[in-house]
Motif scaffolding. Structure first.
Motif, short mmCIF file in Angstrom:
data_model
loop_
_atom_site.label_atom_id
_atom_site.label_comp_id
_atom_site.label_asym_id
_atom_site.label_seq_id
_atom_site.Cartn_x
_atom_site.Cartn_y
_atom_site.Cartn_z
N VAL A 114 -7.01 -5.37 -0.58
CA VAL A 114 -6.74 -4.30 0.08
C VAL A 114 -6.51 -3.03 -0.48
O VAL A 114 -5.78 -3.13 -1.47
CB VAL A 114 -5.47 -4.74 1.22
CG1 VAL A 114 -5.32 -3.65 2.10
CG2 VAL A 114 -5.66 -5.83 1.87
N ALA A 115 -7.68 -2.12 -0.24
CA ALA A 115 -7.49 -0.80 -0.86
C ALA A 115 -6.08 0.18 -0.41
O ALA A 115 -6.34 0.10 1.04
CB ALA A 115 -8.84 -0.25 -0.96
N ILE A 116 -5.27 0.48 -1.07
CA ILE A 116 -4.33 1.43 -0.34
C ILE A 116 -4.66 2.81 -0.17
O ILE A 116 -3.76 3.63 0.19
CB ILE A 116 -3.05 1.02 -1.25
CG1 ILE A 116 -3.25 1.75 -2.60
CG2 ILE A 116 -2.58 -0.52 -1.46
CD1 ILE A 116 -2.06 1.48 -3.68
N ASP A 117 -5.63 3.46 -0.88
CA ASP A 117 -5.87 4.73 -0.94
C ASP A 117 -5.82 5.49 0.40
O ASP A 117 -5.43 6.77 0.26
CB ASP A 117 -7.19 4.93 -2.00
CG ASP A 117 -7.41 4.36 -3.08
OD1 ASP A 117 -7.14 4.92 -4.14
OD2 ASP A 117 -7.67 3.24 -3.21
N GLN A 118 -6.43 4.94 1.38
CA GLN A 118 -6.34 5.79 2.70
C GLN A 118 -5.51 5.43 3.27
O GLN A 118 -5.63 6.11 4.50
CB GLN A 118 -7.86 5.30 3.17
CG GLN A 118 -9.10 5.45 2.28
CD GLN A 118 -9.14 7.00 2.02
OE1 GLN A 118 -9.09 8.15 2.56
NE2 GLN A 118 -9.46 7.26 0.59
N ASP A 119 -4.47 4.78 3.41
CA ASP A 119 -3.35 4.48 4.12
C ASP A 119 -2.12 4.93 3.37
O ASP A 119 -1.81 4.43 2.20
CB ASP A 119 -3.33 2.95 4.43
CG ASP A 119 -2.27 2.71 5.48
OD1 ASP A 119 -1.11 2.81 5.35
OD2 ASP A 119 -2.87 1.95 6.49
N GLU A 120 -1.43 5.74 4.18
CA GLU A 120 -0.24 6.51 3.52
C GLU A 120 0.92 5.10 3.44
O GLU A 120 1.65 5.46 2.52
CB GLU A 120 0.25 7.75 4.50
CG GLU A 120 1.36 8.23 3.96
CD GLU A 120 1.75 9.55 4.98
OE1 GLU A 120 3.20 9.86 4.84
OE2 GLU A 120 1.38 9.90 5.92
N GLY A 121 1.13 4.70 4.54
CA GLY A 121 2.17 3.47 4.33
C GLY A 121 1.91 2.52 3.35
O GLY A 121 2.76 2.24 2.53
N LEU A 122 0.34 2.11 3.01
CA LEU A 122 0.12 1.24 1.83
C LEU A 122 0.67 1.87 0.63
O LEU A 122 0.99 1.30 -0.49
CB LEU A 122 -1.04 0.60 2.22
CG LEU A 122 -1.40 -0.18 3.14
CD1 LEU A 122 -2.86 -0.47 3.20
CD2 LEU A 122 -0.66 -1.59 3.35
N ARG A 123 0.16 3.09 0.48
CA ARG A 123 0.44 3.79 -0.75
C ARG A 123 1.96 3.96 -1.01
O ARG A 123 2.32 3.90 -2.06
CB ARG A 123 -0.21 5.28 -0.72
CG ARG A 123 -1.69 5.15 -0.80
CD ARG A 123 -2.17 6.77 -1.23
NE ARG A 123 -1.58 7.67 -0.65
CZ ARG A 123 -1.91 8.36 0.70
NH1 ARG A 123 -2.93 7.89 1.06
NH2 ARG A 123 -1.14 9.22 1.32
#
Length: 339
Positions: A36-45
């Motif tokens: 799962v790439a976290i770059d485009q999701d503020e919550g994941l980042r």
């Protein structure tokens, strides 16, 4: 088989090393890998950026930097836990595993709502504050039954006092009590020739009633009072601003909401309550607020309430979006690998 989720930043050279370690351990600890790439999701980042790449398996999380031995321990603990729960027949665990392997209709609906909830809120507020203005429009055009239905629906939600409400299509936009001392306008007492403490009449009069001086000259009452119109109109205005900003505005601190939102409307509203009682209304210490002041305090309360509340709702919705987007990505990769 266990599902191992790897949260990564795009272009991070450490990702390839972690994937290689997982591949070497796959025979010993069977698992399916979802990246799962976290770059485009503020919550994941916010959750994973500091420690990425991060390995998540069951309740166990391993953040970088880590060695292959650390990864072995984490996978082993997760595998032992899964075997134990399966051995004791833990139905809740089995159901969680099953739910985690498919995106349900409820998940899709929740994800859709978490992305569009503000437009739904704005739409319903628009209806709530807009329909009271439809009532006088219907009344003017002789469509009295729907107009009366609207007045009746809003009656439990608002006091609808004639001297604290807006009027459309009449000689004045409002009919304030003489106690409010509004200049250049006929007072409520002058126009209606009834005491302002007759609250039954003040609530029930809508403009459609046939009285001596003619309803058409007075106009038709909006089904929400002046203050409520200001509250919900400003709530709607902030909701639109918040939506157009991409829901990026931070929540107003509670003490500022208390000072600028709740305190002014509380003081203005409660200070005029005694003036509605016939045996107290003539005393000079009591007052009647003006339409301007009711509107100003209503705008302050509605605007600050939206500023305080909507960003808090967004925080919760952001968590929902993050979890469901993450689940959708994982399920897609698991199903692709299975095929």
């Amino acid at each position: 088989m266990m599902v191992v989720t790897l949260f990564v930043k795009q272009g991070d050279p450490a990702v390839e090393t972690v994937v290689e370690m997982l591949n070497r351990l796959k025979d010993e600890y069977p698992h399916q890998l979802a990246v799962v790439a976290i770059d485009q999701d503020e919550g994941l980042r916010a959750v994973y950026e500091k420690d990425a790449p991060v390995v998540q398996v069951g309740p166990y999380r391993l953040g970088s930097p880590f060695r292959e031995q650390d990864l072995r321990v984490t996978l082993g603990a997760a595998l032992d836990r899964a075997r134990h729960l399966n051995a004791v027949g833990d139905e809740s665990y089995s159901k969680r595993v099953e739910r985690g392997r498919k995106v349900s209709t409820a998940d899709r609906i929740s994800l859709w709502l978490s992305n569009r909830y503000m437009w739904l809120i704005n739409f319903f507020i628009f209806l709530y504050v807009g329909l009271p203005f439809l009532a006088p429009v219907l009344a003017l055009n002789g469509v009295q039954t729907p107009a009366r239905i609207l007045y009746t629906i809003y009656s439990p939600l608002c006091h609808q006092l004639t001297f604290r409400s807006w009027f459309l299509f009449g000689m004045q936009p409002y009919y304030p009590r003489s106690l409010a001392e509004v200049q250049n306008l006929a007072s409520y007492e002058q126009v209606f020739s009834v005491p302002p403490t007759d609250l039954a009449f003040a609530r029930q009069f809508t403009g459609m009633e046939e009285i001596g001086y003619g309803a058409g000259r007075i106009g038709f009452k909006v089904a929400l009072c002046q203050r409520d119109v200001a509250i919900y109109a400003s709530l709607l205005a902030f909701g639109l601003i918040f939506s157009l900003s991409g829901r990026k505005i931070k929540s107003l601190p509670w003490y500022l909401w208390l000072i600028f939102g709740l305190l002014p409307i509380g003081l203005d509203g409660f200070s005029q309550l005694p003036s509605l009682l016939s045996f107290l209304s003539e005393l000079p210490v009591f007052r009647e607020s003006t339409p301007l002041l009711r509107t100003m305090t209503g705008v302050l309360f509605g605007g600050t309430t939206g500023w305080y509340l909507f960003p808090m709702i967004e925080e919760s919705m952001r968590e929902t979006r993050t979890l469901l987007s993450q689940k959708r990505t994982i399920v897609a990769q698991i199903q692709s690998e299975g095929n």
